[in-house]
Design an enzyme around this catalytic site. Structure first.
Site, PDB file in Angstrom:
ATOM      1  N   ASP A  72      -8.626  -8.943   3.852  1.00 40.79           N
ATOM      2  CA  ASP A  72      -8.347  -7.899   4.834  1.00 40.79           C
ATOM      3  C   ASP A  72      -9.403  -7.823   5.927  1.00 40.79           C
ATOM      4  OD1 ASP A  72      -7.159  -5.800   6.085  1.00 40.79           O
ATOM      5  OD2 ASP A  72      -7.554  -4.319   4.539  1.00 40.79           O
TER       6      ASP A  72
ATOM      7  N   GLU B 138       0.827  -1.218   0.000  1.00 39.81           N
ATOM      8  CA  GLU B 138       0.000   0.000   0.000  1.00 39.81           C
ATOM      9  C   GLU B 138       0.859   1.265   0.000  1.00 39.81           C
ATOM     10  OE1 GLU B 138      -2.730  -0.695   3.314  1.00 39.81           O
ATOM     11  OE2 GLU B 138      -4.089  -1.708   1.922  1.00 39.81           O
TER      12      GLU B 138
ATOM     13  N   GLU C 287     -12.634  -2.396  12.140  1.00 31.49           N
ATOM     14  CA  GLU C 287     -12.656  -1.657  10.871  1.00 31.49           C
ATOM     15  C   GLU C 287     -13.807  -2.085   9.956  1.00 31.49           C
ATOM     16  OE1 GLU C 287      -9.004  -1.869   8.693  1.00 31.49           O
ATOM     17  OE2 GLU C 287      -9.812  -0.769   6.981  1.00 31.49           O
TER      18      GLU C 287
HETATM   19  C1  GCU Z   1      -6.180  -2.159   5.871  1.00 26.35           C
HETATM   20  C2  GCU Z   1      -6.526  -0.864   6.522  1.00 26.35           C
HETATM   21  C3  GCU Z   1      -5.389   0.109   6.504  1.00 26.35           C
HETATM   22  C4  GCU Z   1      -4.143  -0.574   7.056  1.00 26.35           C
HETATM   23  C5  GCU Z   1      -3.870  -1.842   6.299  1.00 26.35           C
HETATM   24  C6  GCU Z   1      -2.730  -2.653   6.901  1.00 26.35           C
HETATM   25  O1  GCU Z   1      -6.060  -2.001   4.489  1.00 26.35           O
HETATM   26  O2  GCU Z   1      -7.636  -0.289   5.874  1.00 26.35           O
HETATM   27  O3  GCU Z   1      -5.749   1.198   7.296  1.00 26.35           O
HETATM   28  O4  GCU Z   1      -3.066   0.268   6.958  1.00 26.35           O
HETATM   29  O5  GCU Z   1      -4.982  -2.665   6.361  1.00 26.35           O
HETATM   30  O6  GCU Z   1      -3.028  -3.614   7.571  1.00 26.35           O
HETATM   31  O7  GCU Z   1      -1.584  -2.344   6.656  1.00 26.35           O
END
Ligand code: GCU
Length: 684
Positions: free
Chosen positions: A369, A290, A397
Site C-alpha cells: 500500500d 476494506e 499518506e
Molecule cells: C489505504 C488508505 C485508505 C484507502 C485505501 C484504498 O489503505 O489508508 O485510506 O481507502 O488505501 O486505497 O482504498
C-alpha cells in the site's frame, strides 16, 4: 510575485528573456477558426500567458491576418485553410504538433492538434517552452501521449473532508453538498489541462451514505455543472460508486450482479447519468475491499461485478475502473501463511480474460500500500487479456503527509521502468499499462490527488512538483526525474542558477532521505496506526491488517520465498522470481520485503543489517537537516510566502526525522543489544 503559490507552474514569468526572440515574431494574433470550446480555451490560455510578457499585445481573431501569427486548430482546420501539412500520420488523437510555416510571405506558428484536446496540450506545451526558457527550435515537435487515460482520483467526501488529504478541505464538496461557486474548480481544470490530465474522479473510493446519492437526480445536476467546467478543458468526469447502491438507495433487496432487477437498476442509472452528462467517463469501484460491499456477498466474483456495471455503461462508451486493492484485512497476526502481498494476484489472475472490454483493472504500484519502498505488483506481468491502469498515490499518506519533502517521480519511474519479463526482456510495466505489450484496448496511469483548498493547492508548496510530475510522466514515462524537476522549478521559481542548483538536488534526493530515516530495506509500515504519521515500529505488528515486519531478538523481515516462506516470489516471471527468491541476488533495498534475516546478515554494501539501520537513520536526519540548510540560502530568491511556507515544513521534517531516527534505533538496539559501531547516541 503576487499569487504565485496559487498559480503553481502557471505564473507566467519569463525564465530567460533571450529565448523570446525566436518566438516574438509570431506574437501578433492567435487565429482560431474552430468554435470547439476546448480550442477556444487553448486560445484563451495562450493569450493570458503571452499577454503577461512585456510589450506583447496579442489578439484572438477568426481569420488569417496579413501579418505573422499563431494559428491553432486541428489538422482539418489547417487543411481547410489551404495548408498542406505532412505529419507522416504521426499525429494521434490527443497529440499535437508545433511547427513553423510560411505562407504568402507570412510566418505562421502552427499548433496542430489531433483533436481539440491536442490543440490545448499543444498550447500548454508552447507556454511551458516559452516560460521555461526553451528555444523555439527545441520546442518544435510532434508529441503524442503514451497513455490514453491520465486520471486523478480524488478521495473527497461530501462533508468536505479528504481521506488522506494533507492540503485542506475538498474543492468540490462542502457540508454534504457540492460547492456552488465553481471558480476554484475552473482554476483547477486549467492546472490539470496544462499537464494533460484528461479525467477526474471527484469522490472518494470509499463511497459513504451521502456520496452514494451522487448518481441520483438529487445530485446529478451538480455533478453536471462540474463536468461542464472540466469538459471545456478536455477532462472527463467519473464517479466512484457504491456497489450496494441498489439496496441502499434503490429499494431492492439485493445487489447481486447476476440478478436481472439489479442489472436493470444499473442500466437505468447509467441512462440517467448520460442524460445529464453525455460524455461521462464511467465508474471507479472499490469492492470487497476494506469492508466495502462487493460481489462476494452474493457468492459472485469480481468479473461478475465489474461486467454487470460495464454492460450498463457500454451503450454510452463509459468504462468501469475496478480496483484490485482487495485483500483479507482481518488476518490473525500469528498466521504466517496468509500474505497480503499475494492478494491482488491471487484474486485477479484467475479472472484474466473474463472481463468485458470496457472494464479496466486499476492496480496499485506495490503489492502492499503505497509504502516508500515496495517491489512492483506482479499482477502487471500477469494480466494478458485484461485492460489495466497503474494507480499511484500523489497524496503523501505514507511518504510524509506533505510535511516532509518527498518528490515521488523517481519512485513512479522505478515502477514504470520495471521489467516484468512477461514477454521476454523489455516487457516494462510502462508498456503493460499503456496497453502496448499485450495489445489491450485501454491503457493509462491514475493517481490519488494531493490537492485541497489550501492556498498552494498542495499544502507543502514543493509538493506541487508531484502533481506536475505525475501529469508529465503520465504523458511521457520516458522523461527523466531530473528533466521533470528542472522544468517544474523553472516554471515555478524561474531560471536563477542558484535556485536550480539547490532545488533540483533537494527534490531528487528527497525520496531516498525519507526512506533512510523511516522504515528500512523495503519492510514498510512502522507508522502510527490510523493516521499513518510518525514512527511506531510495532504500530501495525499485532493488528489484523496483514502488515508485519516480524522483528524479534534474532532477526527481521518477511520470508516470501517459495522455498521457506509464503511463496509470493512465484508470482513474478523468471528471471525476476529467481532474483527475489535468492537472498544473494535480492536487491538490498528490498531485502526485508522478501527475506527474514538475522541482524548480522551482511548486505551487498558490506554492512550488517543492524548497522545499516543505524547508519541510514543517522544519515537520513543529517540529510534532512541539509535540505533545510540548502533552502535557507534561497531567502530573497524565492517568493517570501513560499519561502516561509516551505521552511516551516522543513523545520517540522527535521524534528520528526529525529523522532523517527531515535524511535527506530532504540527499538532495534533494545531488541538486539548490538551497539552502533560508531558509538553515536542511541537512547537505551
Ligand atoms: C489505504 C488508505 C485508505 C484507502 C485505501 C484504498 O489503505 O489508508 O485510506 O481507502 O488505501 O486505497 O482504498
Amino acid at each position: 510575485l503576487v499569487n504565485s503559490m496559487y498559480d503553481c507552474w502557471l505564473r507566467y514569468k519569463l525564465c530567460d528573456e533571450k529565448v523570446l526572440d525566436g518566438y516574438k515574431d509570431y506574437f501578433n494574433y492567435i487565429v482560431v477558426k474552430s468554435n470547439d470550446r476546448v480550442i477556444s480555451n487553448a486560445a484563451n490560455e495562450l493569450k493570458k500567458a503571452l499577454s503577461d510578457i512585456k510589450d506583447v499585445d496579442i489578439e484572438i481573431i477568426g481569420n488569417m491576418p496579413e501579418s505573422n501569427c499563431i494559428f491553432i486548430g486541428t489538422l482539418d482546420d489547417f487543411k481547410a485553410e489551404g495548408f498542406d501539412i505532412d505529419l507522416n500520420n504521426e499525429l494521434e488523437n490527443e497529440g499535437f504538433a508545433l511547427k513553423t510555416l510560411e505562407k504568402n510571405n507570412r510566418k505562421i506558428m502552427a499548433i496542430i492538434g489531433g483533436s481539440g484536446k491536442g490543440v490545448l496540450y499543444g498550447a500548454f506545451h508552447l507556454i511551458r517552452s516559452i516560460f521555461g526558457g526553451r528555444a523555439l527550435e527545441d520546442a518544435l515537435c510532434i508529441d503524442n501521449p503514451q497513455n490514453a487515460f491520465r486520471i486523478l482520483n480524488h478521495w473527497d467526501n461530501m462533508d468536505g473532508n479528504i481521506e488522506r488529504g494533507y492540503a485542506g478541505k475538498s474543492i468540490f464538496f462542502k457540508d454534504n453538498r457540492m460547492v456552488q461557486d465553481l471558480s476554484r474548480i475552473k482554476d483547477y481544470a486549467r492546472l490539470l489541462a496544462s499537464i494533460a490530465i484528461n479525467g477526474v474522479v471527484i469522490n472518494n473510493v470509499n463511497v459513504h451514505q451521502q456520496e452514494t446519492k451522487l448518481i441520483t437526480d438529487e445530485f446529478l445536476p451538480d455533478v453536471k455543472r462540474i463536468a461542464d467546467v472540466f469538459r471545456d478543458y478536455g477532462i472527463k468526469t467519473y464517479l466512484s460508486i457504491n456497489f450496494a447502491s441498489p439496496v441502499e438507495i434503490g429499494g431492492l433487496s439485493t445487489a447481486d450482479p447476476l440478478d436481472d432487477e439489479v442489472k436493470n437498476w444499473w442500466k437505468d442509472v447509467a441512462s440517467k447519468i448520460y442524460s445529464y452528462i453525455p460524455d461521462f467517463g464511467g465508474f471507479l469501484v472499490k469492492a470487497d475491499s476494506e469492508f466495502r460491499p462487493g460481489p462476494f456477498t452474493y457468492g459472485r466474483n469480481h468479473a461478475d461485478g465489474a461486467n454487470m456495471l460495464a454492460e450498463a455503461l457500454k451503450p454510452y462508451g463509459g468504462i468501469v475502473i475496478w480496483r484490485t486493492f482487495v485483500y483479507n484485512c482481518m488476518v490473525d497476526w500469528r498466521d504466517r501463511s496468509t500474505d497480503r502481498a499475494k492478494a491482488a494476484y491471487d484474486n485477479f489472475k484467475p479472472l484474466d480474460g473474463k472481463f468485458m472490454d470496457n472494464v479496466v483493472l486499476q492496480i496499485k504500484n506495490g503489492p502492499m500500500d503505497f509504502q516508500i519502498r515496495e517491489p512492483i505488483t506482479p499482477l502487471f506481468g500477469a494480466m494478458e487479456k485484461t485492460n489495466v491502469f497503474m494507480e499511484f498515490q500523489i497524496t503523501q499518506e505514507y511518504t510524509g503527509q506533505q510535511k516532509h519533502l518527498c518528490y515521488l517521480v523517481p519512485l513512479w519511474k522505478e515502477a514504470l521502468d520495471f521489467d516484468t519479463f512477461a514477454k521476454g526482456e523489455g516487457s516494462f510495466v510502462k508498456k503493460v499499462v499503456n496497453g502496448s505489450l499485450f495489445g489491450a484496448k485501454y491503457g493509462g496511469i491514475v493517481a490519488v490527488a494531493n490537492i485541497g483548498d489550501s492556498k498552494s493547492w498542495t499544502g507543502h508548496p514543493l509538493a506541487q512538483s508531484n502533481l506536475f510530475g505525475f501529469g508529465r510522466l503520465a504523458w511521457n514515462p520516458d522523461l527523466s526525474s531530473r528533466e521533470i524537476a528542472e522544468e517544474w522549478i523553472k516554471l515555478t521559481f524561474g531560471c536563477d542558477k542558484e535556485v536550480l542548483e539547490t532545488v533540483v538536488p533537494m527534490l531528487l534526493e528527497s525520496r531516498e532521505i525519507y526512506e533512510e530515516y523511516t522504515s528500512p530495506l523495503g519492510i514498510g509500515w512502522m507508522v502510527n496506526p490510523g493516521h499513518h504519521y510518525g514512527p511506531n515500529v510495532d504500530g501495525y505488528e499485532y493488528s489484523h491488517w496483514g502488515t508485519y515486519h516480524y522483528a524479534d531478538f534474532k532477526g527481521i523481515g518477511v520470508d516470501r520465498t517459495v522455498a521457506t516462506g509464503t511463496g509470493y516470489t512465484a508470482q513474478y516471471k523468471e528471471p525476476v522470481a529467481k532474483m527475489y527468491e535468492n537472498i544473494d541476488t535480492c536487491p538490498d533495498e528490498l531485502l526485508l520485503f522478501f527475506h527474514h534475516v538475522p541482524y548480522d546478515h551482511k548486505l551487498k554494501s558490506g554492512k550488517t543489517v543492524i548497522q545499516h539501520i543505524y547508519d541510514t537513520h543517522f544519515e537520513g536526519v543529517e540529510r534532512a537537516e541539509k535540505l533545510r540548510e540548502s533552502w535557507t540560502k534561497l531567502k530573497g530568491k524565492i517568493d517570501d510566502e513560499i519561502f516561509k511556507a516551505v521552511l516551516e515544513r522543513l523545520d517540522i521534517q527535521v524534528v520528526d526525522a529525529k523522532e523517527w531516527r531515535d524511535v527506530v534505533n532504540t527499538y532495534f538496539y533494545r531488541k538486539t543489544g548490538i551497539k552502533d559501531e560508531h558509538g553515536r547516541k542511541i537512547y537505551e
